[in-house]
Design a protein around this motif. Structure first.
Motif, short mmCIF file in Angstrom:
data_model
loop_
_atom_site.label_atom_id
_atom_site.label_comp_id
_atom_site.label_asym_id
_atom_site.label_seq_id
_atom_site.Cartn_x
_atom_site.Cartn_y
_atom_site.Cartn_z
N GLY A 186 11.38 -5.24 -4.57
CA GLY A 186 12.01 -6.27 -4.49
C GLY A 186 12.09 -6.60 -2.66
N PHE A 187 11.34 -5.44 -2.16
CA PHE A 187 10.76 -5.81 -0.26
C PHE A 187 9.94 -5.95 0.16
N ALA A 188 8.83 -6.32 -1.56
CA ALA A 188 7.64 -6.51 -1.23
C ALA A 188 7.10 -8.03 -0.45
N LYS A 189 5.87 -8.09 0.84
CA LYS A 189 5.96 -9.67 1.04
C LYS A 189 3.25 -9.54 0.53
N PHE A 190 3.59 -10.44 0.81
CA PHE A 190 2.53 -10.66 0.90
C PHE A 190 1.14 -11.47 1.74
N ILE A 191 0.80 -11.00 2.34
CA ILE A 191 0.11 -10.95 3.68
C ILE A 191 -1.64 -12.10 3.75
N PRO A 192 -1.29 -12.96 3.99
CA PRO A 192 -1.69 -14.73 4.00
C PRO A 192 -3.89 -13.59 4.18
N ASP A 193 -4.59 -14.40 3.60
CA ASP A 193 -5.99 -13.88 4.01
C ASP A 193 -6.20 -14.32 5.83
N GLY A 194 -6.82 -13.37 6.09
CA GLY A 194 -7.10 -13.25 7.26
C GLY A 194 -5.90 -12.49 8.61
N ALA A 195 -4.55 -12.92 7.72
CA ALA A 195 -3.00 -12.14 8.75
C ALA A 195 -3.59 -10.78 8.45
N THR A 196 -3.25 -9.64 9.90
CA THR A 196 -3.03 -8.27 9.82
C THR A 196 -1.24 -8.29 10.21
N HIS A 197 -0.57 -8.94 10.03
CA HIS A 197 0.70 -8.99 9.87
C HIS A 197 1.24 -9.66 9.45
N VAL A 198 2.44 -9.59 9.16
CA VAL A 198 3.83 -10.94 9.30
C VAL A 198 5.09 -9.73 9.63
N THR A 199 5.58 -11.17 10.55
CA THR A 199 6.50 -10.69 10.74
C THR A 199 8.00 -11.33 10.11
N THR A 200 8.87 -10.11 9.90
CA THR A 200 9.89 -10.69 9.32
C THR A 200 11.09 -9.43 9.65
N ARG A 201 12.16 -9.84 8.81
CA ARG A 201 13.47 -9.24 9.21
C ARG A 201 13.25 -7.41 8.15
N VAL A 202 13.43 -6.97 9.05
CA VAL A 202 13.46 -5.66 9.06
C VAL A 202 13.94 -4.77 7.58
N LYS A 203 13.42 -4.01 6.60
CA LYS A 203 13.84 -3.78 5.29
C LYS A 203 13.42 -2.16 5.02
N GLY A 204 14.19 -1.35 4.46
CA GLY A 204 13.34 -0.26 4.17
C GLY A 204 15.04 0.43 4.05
N THR A 205 13.98 2.21 4.63
CA THR A 205 14.35 2.97 4.38
C THR A 205 14.21 4.66 5.64
N LEU A 206 15.44 4.48 6.40
CA LEU A 206 16.44 5.81 7.22
C LEU A 206 14.52 7.10 6.99
#
Length: 367
Positions: A186-206
């Motif tokens: 549910g929190f997964a993100k696609f990484i575009p070709d050639g991108a090193t990272h995506v800047t996004t809202r923080v989701k996850g578990t402490l």
């Protein structure tokens, strides 16, 4: 974007160079899932999280399923639902949880998976099965390698590449043979070709969040590697990612484990429930790999392909270099004052950064 328009893309998508195949999932009716779960009876509930609840069910042909039912319908929930279904429909790997189908009727959003009889890794380390000691050392190594292979598939073989963003013990499910199945996209993100990272809202578990992601919202494959390192330490030691030392001080699992490795006290890292029944060389590999994955500098973390080689003992030169890494030479000094704020807020150290804080959308504390 509406769910139907997103999912149309899934139906038409395909890997380069491969013929289109009929999907192995299907659309379920709400009536069918009500019947399978006995109207989502409380006795059928397998677990509950921020997303909603998961129920055990049985279809008319006798096959067992798990049904994730979103708690509250909203545009945000709709998007997470669509993302998870899209990713699950795209990927196929023995260590990734398979999609059986979905249901989108009215305001109900449900995802159907294969049922995993041995539930989650969390249930065996800290939950309802923790006292039964069903996870012997061989099973733990198989879980470590299997889950690594599932994540490596997402990072290196899926098209486009995928970052999970919520690798943790409750999202590693175990089938009837205790084989690992990485779940919950549910929190997964696609990484575009050639991108090193995506800047996004923080989701996850402490406890599992990589520092650069928690503070700056920079998500990359390396963030999953960090989370996986924490998971490996948890698997080896039976400890939680963050534990209370006393009423006011908390300690991370890395701050506990690294000094012991530097002092050559590897045996003290093994889960007491193993009663000493483990392979010393494998424990050493597991712990060193875990710590190099969970170091603060993302550029020094290995890839998941490297992790698999190291865990399997197939990269002797790499492992020798790892053993001689400076991080394992001098025991670090841990400041208890810093630790006392570890669990309270995911961006508790972000105020020291010059860049603006990311928007924190969903942070969970794993019990």
């Amino acid at each position: 974007m509406a769910f139907s328009s997103i999912f149309c893309c899934v139906k038409g998508s395909d890997r380069k160079g491969k013929a289109k195949k009929q999907p192995s999932w299907r659309v379920f009716s709400l009536k069918e899932l009500h019947s399978a779960t006995n109207n989502f009876n409380y006795d059928n509930k397998l677990g509950e999280g921020g997303f909603g609840s998961v129920y055990w069910g049985q279809l008319w042909d006798g096959s067992q399923i798990a049904v994730k039912r979103l708690k509250v319908w909203s545009n945000k929930a709709e998007m997470e639902f669509a993302v998870e279904v899209e990713i699950l429909a795209r990927v196929r790997h023995k260590n990734l949880l398979s999609l059986r189908g979905y249901c989108a009727e009215g305001q109900e959003r449900l995802i159907v998976y294969d049922y995993m009889p041995n539930l989650s890794l969390l249930s065996h380390l800290h939950g309802q099965h923790s006292a039964e000691s069903l996870l012997d050392w061989k099973r733990r190594m198989n879980v470590a390698i299997g889950s690594a292979e599932g994540i490596a598939y997402l990072h290196h073989h899926a098209t486009p590449h995928i970052i999970h963003r919520d690798i943790k013990a409750s999202n590693v499910l175990l089938d009837s043979d205790f084989q690992a199945q990485v779940a919950d996209f549910g929190f997964a993100k696609f990484i575009p070709d050639g991108a090193t990272h995506v800047t996004t809202r923080v989701k996850g578990t402490l406890g599992y969040l990589a520092p650069e992601y928690a503070m700056l919202g920079k998500a990359s494959e390396s963030c999953d590697v960090y989370s996986f390192g924490i998971l490996l330490l948890e698997l080896a030691s039976g400890k939680k990612p963050i534990e209370k030392v006393d009423l006011t001080v908390k300690r991370t699992i890395t701050d506990w484990a690294l000094p012991l490795v530097c002092e050559g006290k590897l045996s003290e890292l093994a889960d007491p429930r193993l009663s000493g029944n483990y392979v010393e060389e494998e424990l050493k590999r597991l712990v060193l790999v875990a710590l190099v994955c969970a170091q603060n500098r993302p550029e020094k973390r290995p890839t998941m392909l490297d992790v698999i080689e190291l865990l399997k003992g197939e990269a002797k030169e790499k492992f020798t270099a790892l053993e001689n890494d400076e991080m394992f030479k001098i025991p670090p000094v841990v400041d208890d004052d810093v630790l006392s704020g570890t669990e309270g807020n995911a961006d508790s150290t972000a105020s020291e950064e010059k860049e603006p804080k990311p928007e924190i959308e969903k942070i969970e504390v794993q019990a």
